[in-house]
Design an enzyme around this catalytic site. Sequence first.
Site, PDB file in Angstrom:
ATOM      1  N   GLU A 195       0.858  -1.194   0.000  1.00 49.58           N
ATOM      2  CA  GLU A 195       0.000   0.000   0.000  1.00 49.58           C
ATOM      3  C   GLU A 195       0.886   1.233   0.000  1.00 49.58           C
ATOM      4  O   GLU A 195       1.795   1.374   0.832  1.00 49.58           O
ATOM      5  CB  GLU A 195      -0.942   0.034   1.199  1.00 49.58           C
ATOM      6  CG  GLU A 195      -1.802   1.295   1.195  1.00 49.58           C
ATOM      7  CD  GLU A 195      -3.136   1.143   1.896  1.00 49.58           C
ATOM      8  OE1 GLU A 195      -4.095   1.828   1.487  1.00 49.58           O
ATOM      9  OE2 GLU A 195      -3.225   0.348   2.848  1.00 49.58           O
ATOM     10  N   GLY A 197       1.243   5.031   0.745  1.00 48.61           N
ATOM     11  CA  GLY A 197       0.611   5.997   1.631  1.00 48.61           C
ATOM     12  C   GLY A 197       0.190   5.334   2.927  1.00 48.61           C
ATOM     13  O   GLY A 197      -0.586   4.388   2.912  1.00 48.61           O
ATOM     14  N   GLY A 199      -0.351   7.454   6.008  1.00 51.06           N
ATOM     15  CA  GLY A 199      -1.155   8.397   6.781  1.00 51.06           C
ATOM     16  C   GLY A 199      -0.431   8.869   8.036  1.00 51.06           C
ATOM     17  O   GLY A 199       0.606   8.343   8.426  1.00 51.06           O
ATOM     18  N   GLY A 200      -1.023   9.867   8.675  1.00 50.49           N
ATOM     19  CA  GLY A 200      -0.444  10.396   9.905  1.00 50.49           C
ATOM     20  C   GLY A 200       0.587  11.470   9.686  1.00 50.49           C
ATOM     21  O   GLY A 200       1.149  12.008  10.649  1.00 50.49           O
ATOM     22  N   TYR A 201       0.871  11.803   8.418  1.00 54.01           N
ATOM     23  CA  TYR A 201       1.817  12.864   8.077  1.00 54.01           C
ATOM     24  C   TYR A 201       3.155  12.679   8.812  1.00 54.01           C
ATOM     25  O   TYR A 201       3.694  11.584   8.835  1.00 54.01           O
ATOM     26  CB  TYR A 201       1.188  14.234   8.331  1.00 54.01           C
ATOM     27  CG  TYR A 201      -0.058  14.451   7.506  1.00 54.01           C
ATOM     28  CD1 TYR A 201       0.042  14.791   6.157  1.00 54.01           C
ATOM     29  CD2 TYR A 201      -1.321  14.266   8.059  1.00 54.01           C
ATOM     30  CE1 TYR A 201      -1.084  14.965   5.379  1.00 54.01           C
ATOM     31  CE2 TYR A 201      -2.466  14.445   7.282  1.00 54.01           C
ATOM     32  CZ  TYR A 201      -2.341  14.781   5.950  1.00 54.01           C
ATOM     33  OH  TYR A 201      -3.463  14.938   5.178  1.00 54.01           O
ATOM     34  N   SER A 210      -4.958   1.465   7.680  1.00 54.55           N
ATOM     35  CA  SER A 210      -5.233   0.545   6.571  1.00 54.55           C
ATOM     36  C   SER A 210      -4.295  -0.651   6.585  1.00 54.55           C
ATOM     37  O   SER A 210      -4.690  -1.767   6.237  1.00 54.55           O
ATOM     38  CB  SER A 210      -5.118   1.274   5.235  1.00 54.55           C
ATOM     39  OG  SER A 210      -6.121   2.267   5.119  1.00 54.55           O
ATOM     40  N   ASP A 227       5.696   5.346   2.726  1.00 53.12           N
ATOM     41  CA  ASP A 227       5.323   6.734   3.009  1.00 53.12           C
ATOM     42  C   ASP A 227       6.563   7.612   2.900  1.00 53.12           C
ATOM     43  O   ASP A 227       7.697   7.140   3.090  1.00 53.12           O
ATOM     44  CB  ASP A 227       4.728   6.855   4.408  1.00 53.12           C
ATOM     45  CG  ASP A 227       3.846   8.087   4.553  1.00 53.12           C
ATOM     46  OD1 ASP A 227       2.611   7.956   4.392  1.00 53.12           O
ATOM     47  OD2 ASP A 227       4.385   9.181   4.807  1.00 53.12           O
ATOM     48  N   HIS A 271      -2.305  11.304  -4.046  1.00 54.87           N
ATOM     49  CA  HIS A 271      -3.492  11.569  -4.863  1.00 54.87           C
ATOM     50  C   HIS A 271      -3.229  12.585  -5.965  1.00 54.87           C
ATOM     51  O   HIS A 271      -4.153  12.966  -6.681  1.00 54.87           O
ATOM     52  CB  HIS A 271      -4.683  12.035  -4.020  1.00 54.87           C
ATOM     53  CG  HIS A 271      -4.916  11.201  -2.792  1.00 54.87           C
ATOM     54  ND1 HIS A 271      -4.835   9.826  -2.824  1.00 54.87           N
ATOM     55  CD2 HIS A 271      -5.215  11.547  -1.521  1.00 54.87           C
ATOM     56  CE1 HIS A 271      -5.075   9.358  -1.592  1.00 54.87           C
ATOM     57  NE2 HIS A 271      -5.298  10.385  -0.792  1.00 54.87           N
ATOM     58  N   ASP A 297      -9.046   7.491  -4.616  1.00 52.14           N
ATOM     59  CA  ASP A 297      -9.207   8.956  -4.609  1.00 52.14           C
ATOM     60  C   ASP A 297      -9.082   9.558  -6.002  1.00 52.14           C
ATOM     61  O   ASP A 297      -8.408  10.575  -6.208  1.00 52.14           O
ATOM     62  CB  ASP A 297      -8.208   9.593  -3.644  1.00 52.14           C
ATOM     63  CG  ASP A 297      -8.530   9.267  -2.202  1.00 52.14           C
ATOM     64  OD1 ASP A 297      -9.454   9.885  -1.652  1.00 52.14           O
ATOM     65  OD2 ASP A 297      -7.878   8.370  -1.640  1.00 52.14           O
TER      66      ASP A 297
END
Length: 400
Positions: A195, A197, A199-201, A210, A227, A271, A297
Amino acid sequence: MTIQRAHDDILKLILAAEGGTEQIDAAIRAVGAERTAAILADELVNRADLHEIPGPGTAGVDIQLALAFEGGTVHHVVRVGKSAEHEAGRVDAPHATLESDLAELLRSVLGPWRGVEAQTLRIVWHDLENVERLGGTMHVFPVVRRLVRGTTGRHEDLGELSLRNGSDKWGLHFYTPHYDRHFGPLRDRPLKILELGIGGYGNPASGGGSLRMWKRYFPRSVVYGVDVFDKAPLREQRIHTVEGDLSSAEFLESLGRDLGPFDIVIDDASHGNADLIAAFKALFPYVRPGGLYAAEDLQTSYWPGYGGSSKELNSPATSMGFLKALLDGLNHEERELPEGTTASETDLTLTGAHFYPSLAIFEKGVNAEGASASWIPRQQMSYEEMSAVDWGEGLTADKD
């Protein structure tokens, strides 16, 4: 222990769990009985959602695992309080003991879910005669029940897993019914999932919902998350994180070369239209035949701030324009290609495409069914012209 070693151990046990007794025993010897017990305890704790049970936070519960293997017994303890932990060894006064054959437990936890459940699993309660102690630890029963549940091969609803693990794939979006339709037939297999990305910057310990969802949904798979920020604190058994810039062509190529091939790739990264297109071009070649590639997205295809456009709907610079152009490749054998050109690698391997609101899922395989027979007219014929053709016996059925 290195990440690669941990990955190799769990994969070795997952693959062995499909085989016979000799194969399973050999894998346990190779990994080590104590290491195998730790891996199985981690899986059971992860599946049990013990934090949902009221009570253990104030009065801890110790569950002893006693796992028989080749004439000996491997001991491991699960401790449930404000958090759930496990470690090798014995505890003096456990609230309950779970006894099982180690190889059989391996098969029931990491084997195909339709396989035989652990038949020798035995629960020993230690407090039934101590009314005072039992009264203060009644939550030992749901703790044990949830641990045992992890051996039954029970399949969980993907939407519920999304909510439970903090993923936005159900609620903010409604991707999970579509994923369940396409991913469901694969969830019992030993897969490699990527996957893009997490998340959580910039917070290293934030995000990963996810990844945890996929780990639970695919109980026999390894999940990789990528990421631009360091997400090492989110690593756990069967979840590995990789830091890198997905806008870099060199990094994308290294992902496929070093970690692939993959059974499933899910793009939930920036995205940005250009990033999505670059990721597909780089990583679709590293999807196994029979695998799937999902792009999320896609609404940003219409948003100028992400490189999209609501006016140039077929522009190959937008994600939807690029993805829609792939559809002609499904019928590459029927097309008249420009002189000097041949079908692309994607044309030759894209076997299916499914579009949903803001989501597309592509199937990978061998797209070489062959063109329609040469005797089938390439020009539309009138009824008079069709009547004059000698179709041959057996070919005079409907020519609609």
